[in-house]
Enzyme design. Structure first.
Site, PDB file in Angstrom:
ATOM      1  N   ASP A   1      27.310  35.044  42.500  1.00 57.37           N
ATOM      2  CA  ASP A   1      27.625  34.202  43.618  1.00 57.37           C
ATOM      3  C   ASP A   1      26.548  33.325  43.310  1.00 57.37           C
ATOM      4  OD1 ASP A   1      30.283  35.222  44.276  1.00 57.37           O
ATOM      5  OD2 ASP A   1      28.960  36.447  46.016  1.00 57.37           O
TER       6      ASP A   1
ATOM      7  N   SER B   1      41.812  30.991  45.854  1.00 62.77           N
ATOM      8  CA  SER B   1      40.354  31.931  46.074  1.00 62.77           C
ATOM      9  C   SER B   1      39.284  31.077  47.421  1.00 62.77           C
ATOM     10  CB  SER B   1      38.618  31.213  44.709  1.00 62.77           C
ATOM     11  OG  SER B   1      38.326  32.820  45.308  1.00 62.77           O
ATOM     12  N   LEU B   2      38.568  31.679  47.898  1.00 58.06           N
ATOM     13  CA  LEU B   2      37.457  30.905  49.167  1.00 58.06           C
ATOM     14  C   LEU B   2      36.678  31.123  48.608  1.00 58.06           C
ATOM     15  CD1 LEU B   2      38.959  33.781  51.758  1.00 58.06           C
ATOM     16  CD2 LEU B   2      39.682  31.528  51.810  1.00 58.06           C
TER      17      LEU B   2
ATOM     18  N   GLU C   1      38.648  38.071  59.734  1.00 57.73           N
ATOM     19  CA  GLU C   1      39.254  39.470  58.958  1.00 57.73           C
ATOM     20  C   GLU C   1      38.400  40.152  58.434  1.00 57.73           C
ATOM     21  OE1 GLU C   1      42.343  37.623  57.160  1.00 57.73           O
ATOM     22  OE2 GLU C   1      43.606  37.277  58.763  1.00 57.73           O
TER      23      GLU C   1
ATOM     24  N   LYS D   1      36.270  40.980  55.669  1.00 59.40           N
ATOM     25  CA  LYS D   1      36.922  41.014  53.923  1.00 59.40           C
ATOM     26  C   LYS D   1      36.535  42.263  53.108  1.00 59.40           C
ATOM     27  CE  LYS D   1      35.499  37.719  50.526  1.00 59.40           C
ATOM     28  NZ  LYS D   1      35.808  38.865  48.782  1.00 59.40           N
TER      29      LYS D   1
ATOM     30  N   ASP E   1      36.217  44.560  50.271  1.00 59.99           N
ATOM     31  CA  ASP E   1      35.772  44.363  48.689  1.00 59.99           C
ATOM     32  C   ASP E   1      36.767  45.065  47.343  1.00 59.99           C
ATOM     33  OD1 ASP E   1      34.274  43.786  46.652  1.00 59.99           O
ATOM     34  OD2 ASP E   1      32.385  45.304  46.861  1.00 59.99           O
TER      35      ASP E   1
ATOM     36  N   ARG F   1      46.191  38.389  40.976  1.00 60.43           N
ATOM     37  CA  ARG F   1      46.195  37.691  41.322  1.00 60.43           C
ATOM     38  C   ARG F   1      45.680  36.958  39.320  1.00 60.43           C
ATOM     39  NH1 ARG F   1      41.109  35.418  43.903  1.00 60.43           N
ATOM     40  NH2 ARG F   1      39.408  35.946  42.212  1.00 60.43           N
TER      41      ARG F   1
ATOM     42  N   TYR G   1      46.695  40.698  53.808  1.00 60.87           N
ATOM     43  CA  TYR G   1      46.094  39.409  54.595  1.00 60.87           C
ATOM     44  C   TYR G   1      46.798  37.686  54.536  1.00 60.87           C
ATOM     45  CZ  TYR G   1      44.121  38.624  50.040  1.00 60.87           C
ATOM     46  OH  TYR G   1      43.591  38.377  48.714  1.00 60.87           O
TER      47      TYR G   1
ATOM     48  N   LYS H   1      39.686  31.850  59.239  1.00 65.27           N
ATOM     49  CA  LYS H   1      40.222  31.360  59.068  1.00 65.27           C
ATOM     50  C   LYS H   1      41.205  30.212  60.489  1.00 65.27           C
ATOM     51  CE  LYS H   1      42.954  34.601  55.912  1.00 65.27           C
ATOM     52  NZ  LYS H   1      43.465  35.911  55.664  1.00 65.27           N
TER      53      LYS H   1
ATOM     54  N   LYS I   1      29.422  35.760  53.796  1.00 71.24           N
ATOM     55  CA  LYS I   1      29.373  37.001  53.152  1.00 71.24           C
ATOM     56  C   LYS I   1      28.153  37.321  53.546  1.00 71.24           C
ATOM     57  CE  LYS I   1      31.332  37.361  48.819  1.00 71.24           C
ATOM     58  NZ  LYS I   1      30.851  37.165  48.216  1.00 71.24           N
TER      59      LYS I   1
ATOM     60  N   CYS J   1      13.355  73.084  30.321  1.00 66.37           N
ATOM     61  CA  CYS J   1      13.894  73.557  31.498  1.00 66.37           C
ATOM     62  C   CYS J   1      12.869  73.891  33.230  1.00 66.37           C
ATOM     63  CB  CYS J   1      15.230  74.339  31.639  1.00 66.37           C
ATOM     64  SG  CYS J   1      16.091  74.831  32.787  1.00 66.37           S
TER      65      CYS J   1
ATOM     66  N   CYS K   1      14.246  77.945  34.149  1.00 62.23           N
ATOM     67  CA  CYS K   1      13.588  78.768  33.514  1.00 62.23           C
ATOM     68  C   CYS K   1      12.647  78.500  31.967  1.00 62.23           C
ATOM     69  CB  CYS K   1      15.392  79.236  32.518  1.00 62.23           C
ATOM     70  SG  CYS K   1      16.154  77.952  31.645  1.00 62.23           S
TER      71      CYS K   1
ATOM     72  N   CYS L   1      19.804  72.124  29.130  1.00 54.40           N
ATOM     73  CA  CYS L   1      19.282  73.314  29.147  1.00 54.40           C
ATOM     74  C   CYS L   1      20.494  73.717  28.717  1.00 54.40           C
ATOM     75  CB  CYS L   1      18.759  73.750  30.123  1.00 54.40           C
ATOM     76  SG  CYS L   1      17.981  75.733  30.549  1.00 54.40           S
TER      77      CYS L   1
ATOM     78  N   CYS M   1      20.020  80.506  31.982  1.00 54.92           N
ATOM     79  CA  CYS M   1      19.195  79.612  33.067  1.00 54.92           C
ATOM     80  C   CYS M   1      20.195  79.411  34.897  1.00 54.92           C
ATOM     81  CB  CYS M   1      19.298  77.590  32.962  1.00 54.92           C
ATOM     82  SG  CYS M   1      18.808  77.036  34.368  1.00 54.92           S
TER      83      CYS M   1
HETATM   84  S1  IVH Z   1      42.524  35.192  51.910  1.00 58.80           S
HETATM   85  C1  IVH Z   1      43.980  31.584  50.534  1.00 58.80           C
HETATM   86  N1  IVH Z   1      42.115  37.291  53.670  1.00 58.80           N
HETATM   87  O1  IVH Z   1      39.194  37.764  48.544  1.00 58.80           O
HETATM   88  C2  IVH Z   1      43.790  31.920  50.630  1.00 58.80           C
HETATM   89  N2  IVH Z   1      41.398  36.701  51.278  1.00 58.80           N
HETATM   90  O2  IVH Z   1      37.583  34.996  47.772  1.00 58.80           O
HETATM   91  C3  IVH Z   1      43.301  33.413  49.820  1.00 58.80           C
HETATM   92  N3  IVH Z   1      39.930  38.769  50.592  1.00 58.80           N
HETATM   93  O3  IVH Z   1      41.296  36.538  46.568  1.00 58.80           O
HETATM   94  C4  IVH Z   1      42.426  34.852  50.393  1.00 58.80           C
HETATM   95  N4  IVH Z   1      39.848  39.931  52.588  1.00 58.80           N
HETATM   96  O4  IVH Z   1      40.668  39.079  47.270  1.00 58.80           O
HETATM   97  C5  IVH Z   1      41.763  36.101  52.505  1.00 58.80           C
HETATM   98  N5  IVH Z   1      41.230  38.401  55.077  1.00 58.80           N
HETATM   99  C6  IVH Z   1      40.783  38.107  53.798  1.00 58.80           C
HETATM  100  C7  IVH Z   1      40.430  38.828  52.535  1.00 58.80           C
HETATM  101  C8  IVH Z   1      41.468  37.992  51.202  1.00 58.80           C
HETATM  102  C9  IVH Z   1      39.540  40.488  51.078  1.00 58.80           C
HETATM  103  C10 IVH Z   1      39.450  38.403  48.763  1.00 58.80           C
HETATM  104  C11 IVH Z   1      40.790  37.958  48.789  1.00 58.80           C
HETATM  105  C12 IVH Z   1      40.469  36.524  47.563  1.00 58.80           C
HETATM  106  C13 IVH Z   1      38.801  36.544  47.904  1.00 58.80           C
HETATM  107  C14 IVH Z   1      38.362  35.333  48.359  1.00 58.80           C
END
Ligand code: IVH
Length: 686
Positions: A49, A94-95, A124, A126, A128, A147, A233, A297, A321, A415, A418, A433, A438
């Site tokens: 990141d 992605s976000l 919500e 996130k 992993d 994806r 989500y 969101k 994050k 070891c 032993c 060993c 042993c």
């Molecule tokens: S919303 C257009 N909500 O995080 C919005 N993403 O970098 C799309 N993820 O690709 C994502 N929890 O794989 C959203 N509650 C959540 C999430 C979530 C995990 C992941 C997801 C996404 C990545 C964002």
């Protein structure tokens, strides 16, 4: 003059920026490939990141270097071959990330500028895992996809169908596409890695990679056994159901039977968002799945539309994050652990530190090479973290703190238990060993033999095994079956009741069956699955002992390496002696009754609860049978329960089931006594 100098340095700076941009692009490409395509990252998400942020920053300062090919312009990795490609009808974006309250305030400012002050957010956690898309047509699951690069993913429908909390049919016949995160629960991840370690397979770095690796399995059976889950989500598309807000969309998903997001809060102002983020910073470590942030969101879909998207991500959402938890501490000692295959593993013992919700003081260093590569010395200040929120690891040493008194680690020649010479096999990083007597190897072998997935001898855990070996009562696995109550009672802290229970568990284990026995005696490369296949294919130990190499490799799940290992084991004199002794002591050498998964049948797809005592089976076996017949065994009775099997002395669960039927809340719930259960399963037992 001064001005000229400034100009030169501008040019220099630009050159440096161009150079760094190129370097960052290469790093990101290389590591994205390892991350997404090979499921084998070598840097942490934070580092990755960080590179991405630096690149985006430099590209915005020097837009002349922007290029459509830059990794900043795309999302994720490329689909790997082996699965059909899926063109996403709505791209999977992605976000953007935020790392501080400051950056969250900036986000809120940008949002408010477009939609005004009245904006309300949904938070919500996130998870992993990895993003997946599910498409239902008229309520039927028709496609599950990864994806991929956001535009094109992979069709993994057959694997997705194996995920237990993905409904195959919705509660209403809607056509809908939802997005969610597939994840591997922490407990499943730990179990999987333990098993992989035992079989000498490479470990997954974290649950995310384990989940990705599992969904990429071309064989859905493998994926099925990995215990994955999903959380939805987002509703990307739905026919005939006008929606006004994101929270309403998730409520609809829930109503349809989809596992919508577990940790969620609606209607928050920015201050509420920041509070919720703080509240979950620590609490999240107690969840069954790994999380790495909070997704925030804008709730109103009209506002989302007004905000729109950048090339990569929506402007109406952001991922806060949490900082990866790392801590500094002092390495006090490197101790050596010996496994049941004789592998000697160095383990770091450090001053206790608090990390992701627990206090940790030990971490495996895996092998000598890793200790050397990371230049980790006893006495060093070290950086520790929890990989994927779970497994503690030593990231690196901090040489700048060294005083000169630190000691470089070296594997001993002998070891530690032993004293016999350790061996390093060619092409292996492990030292072993190889002394079959042993005490450490014996201890670990007995622990494994007695463990839940093997012979399941309840009560025979690590400390009793150590005591039995130390006191000279157990010199080999068969000695377990020679223990008497008298001799057990002489052990310190062993009471009358524990001795009786232990002896009863040992007695019960005699009929565990060939599959558990083959797993328990620890043939290299033979895991639970292979043990089951061998037991079911040969039926008895005797027949397995006379199998040839060709007979073995003819089996679907047995490769040449495993076949050789099985033959070596079965023809080894010491092992033959052990099997002979176990037979004499009354340990069953036959496979349990076999059940082929039927195409149809009374338990297929049904949620089943077992309660009370059954006479002909213990509960574990009864649950096994139901599972083999395609049922899902759960612990508590609810309107989701289809069948309750009630043995003797069934209590509250049976009452609740009867109440559900009586009140009409679940009038089709079936309650079986043992006789009815036996009659139902009888046709499937061979
Ligand atoms: S919303 C257009 N909500 O995080 C919005 N993403 O970098 C799309 N993820 O690709 C994502 N929890 O794989 C959203 N509650 C959540 C999430 C979530 C995990 C992941 C997801 C996404 C990545 C964002």
């Amino acid at each position: 003059m001064a001005r000229e100098e400034a100009k030169v340095s501008d040019v220099e700076q630009k050159e440096m920026a161009a150079h760094r941009i190129e370097q960052l692009r290469q790093l990101l490409e290389e590591h994205a490939k390892r991350y997404y395509e090979e499921d084998n990252p070598t840097v942490t998400d934070d580092v990755w990141d960080g590179w991405m942020r630096e690149l985006i920053q430099l590209e915005s300062e020097y837009p002349e270097f922007l290029s459509p090919a830059s990794p900043s312009q795309r999302v994720g990795g490329l689909p790997s071959s082996g699965f059909a490609k899926v063109q996403h009808r709505i791209p999977m974006l992605s976000l953007a990330n935020a790392y501080s309250h400051e950056e969250m305030r900036d986000f809120h400012r940008r949002v408010s500028e477009v939609v005004g002050d009245g904006v309300r957010y949904v938070c919500e956690l996130k998870i992993d895992g990895l993003a997946i898309s599910l498409r239902y047509e008229n309520g039927q699951l028709v496609q599950g996809a990864t994806r991929g690069d956001g535009e094109t993913g992979e069709d993994i429908t057959s694997n997705i169908r194996t995920i237990r909390n993905v409904p195959l049919v919705l509660a209403q016949p809607l056509t809908i596409e939802v997005r969610g995160e597939a994840y591997m629960p922490k407990s499943a991840f730990l179990r999987l890695n333990e098993a992989r370690e035992q079989h000498g397979e490479a470990l997954f770095a974290n649950p995310r990679n384990a989940a990705a690796g599992s969904l990429r399995q071309l064989n859905p059976e493998v994926a099925a056994r990995r215990g994955l889950g999903i959380l939805v989500y987002q509703v990307a598309y739905v026919e005939g159901r006008p929606l006004e807000s994101h929270s309403q969309a998730l409520d609809l998903a829930k109503e349809l039977g989809l596992p919508a997001h577990g940790v969620r809060a609606n209607g928050l102002t920015l201050e509420g968002v920041l509070e919720f983020i703080e509240q979950w910073q620590e609490e999240r470590h107690g969840l069954p799945y790994a999380t790495d942030g909070m997704v925030v969101k804008v709730d109103s879909l009209a506002m989302q539309q007004a905000l729109g998207f950048t090339a990569k991500s929506p402007r109406w959402a952001i991922a806060y994050k949490y900082a990866a938890e790392v801590a500094e501490t002092t390495l006090e000692e490197i101790v050596l652990n010996i496994g049941r295959t004789g592998v000697v593993t160095p383990t770091a013992v450090f001053q206790p530190v608090s990390l992701a919700g627990t206090t940790v003081s030990r971490a495996s260093l895996h092998n000598e090479d890793i200790v050397r590569e990371r230049d980790i010395r006893v006495g060093d200040r070290i950086v520790v973290q929890k990989a994927g929120d779970i497994i503690p690891e030593v990231v690196r040493s901090l040489p700048e703190y060294r005083t000169g008194n630190e000691q470089v680690f070296a594997m001993p020649e002998g070891c530690p238990e032993c004293g016999q010479r350790l061996h390093r096999m060619p092409e292996e990083s492990a030292w072993r060993c190889i002394n079959p007597n042993c005490p450490a190897v014996l201890r670990e072998s007995v622990i494994h033999f007695a463990s839940r997935d093997a012979m399941d001898i309840e009560g025979l855990g690590e400390s009793w095994v150590a005591a039995l070996i130390q006191s000279g009562r157990v010199h080999s696995i068969p000695d377990i079956y020679r223990l008497s109550k008298e001799s057990l009672l002489q052990l310190e802290r062993m009471g009358e009741k524990s001795a009786d229970n232990l002896l009863a568990a040992i007695e019960r284990s005699k009929s565990a069956g060939l599959e558990r026995l083959l797993f328990g005696i620890g043939i290299r490369h033979v895991g639970e699955k292979a043990a089951r296949v061998l037991a079911q294919s040969f039926g008895t130990m005797e027949r397995l002992q006379s199998a040839s190499y060709e007979d073995l490799v003819a089996l679907k799940d047995v490769g040449p390496k495993m076949a050789e290992s099985i033959l070596d084991y079965l023809h080894d004199e010491a092992m033959q002696r052990m099997v002979g002794q176990l037979t004499e002591l009354g340990v069953a050498m036959e496979a349990k009754q076999r059940i082929d998964p039927p195409e149809d049948g009374p338990f297929l797809g049904k949620t089943v609860v077992l309660t009370g005592q059954l006479e002909s089976f213990d509960r574990t076996r009864a649950a096994e049978i139901v599972t083999m017949l395609g049922g899902k065994v759960t612990g508590s009775v609810s309107t989701k329960t289809d069948i309750v099997i009630a043995g003797e002395n069934a209590g509250q669960k049976l009452e609740k089931a009867q109440e559900l039927v009586r009140s009409g809340k679940k009038s089709d719930l079936q309650i079986l006594d043992e006789a009815a259960f036996c009659a139902w399963i009888e046709p499937y037992l061979k």
